[in-house]
Design a protein around this motif. Sequence first.
Motif, short mmCIF file in Angstrom:
data_model
loop_
_atom_site.label_atom_id
_atom_site.label_comp_id
_atom_site.label_asym_id
_atom_site.label_seq_id
_atom_site.Cartn_x
_atom_site.Cartn_y
_atom_site.Cartn_z
N ASN A 171 8.68 19.17 1.82
CA ASN A 171 8.76 19.30 0.36
C ASN A 171 8.10 18.13 -0.37
OD1 ASN A 171 10.58 21.74 0.09
ND2 ASN A 171 11.86 20.42 1.37
N LEU A 172 7.55 17.19 0.39
CA LEU A 172 6.85 16.07 -0.23
C LEU A 172 5.69 16.55 -1.09
CD1 LEU A 172 6.51 12.98 -0.46
CD2 LEU A 172 5.05 13.10 1.58
N GLN A 173 4.98 17.59 -0.65
CA GLN A 173 3.85 18.09 -1.42
C GLN A 173 4.27 18.62 -2.78
OE1 GLN A 173 1.48 21.05 0.54
NE2 GLN A 173 0.10 21.32 -1.20
N SER A 174 5.28 19.49 -2.80
CA SER A 174 5.71 20.06 -4.08
C SER A 174 6.30 18.99 -4.99
CB SER A 174 6.74 21.17 -3.83
OG SER A 174 7.86 20.67 -3.13
N THR A 175 6.97 17.99 -4.40
CA THR A 175 7.56 16.93 -5.22
C THR A 175 6.48 16.06 -5.85
OG1 THR A 175 9.44 16.91 -3.71
CG2 THR A 175 9.24 15.07 -5.22
N VAL A 176 5.50 15.65 -5.04
CA VAL A 176 4.41 14.82 -5.57
C VAL A 176 3.60 15.60 -6.61
CG1 VAL A 176 2.25 13.66 -4.96
CG2 VAL A 176 4.27 13.37 -3.52
N LEU A 177 3.34 16.86 -6.33
CA LEU A 177 2.57 17.67 -7.29
C LEU A 177 3.34 17.84 -8.59
CD1 LEU A 177 0.09 19.33 -7.89
CD2 LEU A 177 1.17 21.29 -6.78
N GLY A 178 4.65 18.08 -8.50
CA GLY A 178 5.45 18.18 -9.72
C GLY A 178 5.44 16.89 -10.52
N HIS A 179 5.48 15.77 -9.81
CA HIS A 179 5.43 14.47 -10.50
C HIS A 179 4.08 14.26 -11.18
CE1 HIS A 179 5.85 10.28 -11.42
NE2 HIS A 179 4.98 9.91 -10.50
N LEU A 180 3.00 14.66 -10.52
CA LEU A 180 1.67 14.51 -11.12
C LEU A 180 1.54 15.36 -12.38
CD1 LEU A 180 -0.64 14.53 -7.97
CD2 LEU A 180 -0.05 12.58 -9.40
#
Length: 230
Positions: free
Chosen positions: A164-173
Amino acid sequence: QPAYVVIWFHSRWLIERCKIEEERTVHVACAIHHPSIMTTSKLQTILSTQLRTLTLFLSHPPTRTPTLLFYVASFGGALHHAVTTYYYLAIGATEMDIGQLGVITLLGAMTGSPLSGWALDRYGPWVPIGVSAAACSWGCLWRGMASSLSSLRMGTVLLGIGVNLQSTVLGHLVKSFPSSMRSEVLSGFAVQIATLQLCGKGLFPLVEYMLHYGLGVKDTLMRYRIHMGT
């Protein structure tokens, strides 16, 4: 107005319109006979957009560390992608077991992504990103040191959280920049990750060669473990 005035203005309008159409025809003809002009222009636009997006991610302090973190994770994941199945088989997993490991990871992504979004809104970016990154790191290490199917399952559970690191980082961006830049942020992030994954998969033969002949790691399973631990 007198008729000759109307006719004069209409004639001037027709002349200007013909000039515009002539110039447009010339441009189209040049593009047809010289497609490299159009291709080069589009390529330059794409590259400048990606460079601007990359600079935007790395120059903005709140997004710099999460972006670099996921860049490393994407590159490392692509680097060992070629040997993942062979590593599972070498540990003793069957085709059915490998399918179950994939289901575990998928379930982790399905349940973790909404929770990551909720935690991102409630606690800010660092808590969900830190948890996902830690789970991803420990999952890769655990999986790389696995000696049995149960160890593989435990590592996969951790990776199910870390994926879930990808979705979390993308949401933060997406939240860190104005909504007018959302399409540029999404497309830029996707292209950069795809480029890193392509580079990681392309460099695998070189890394495998260096491990085997450069460092003298003759044991195949040990080389698999080194790849999987990255």
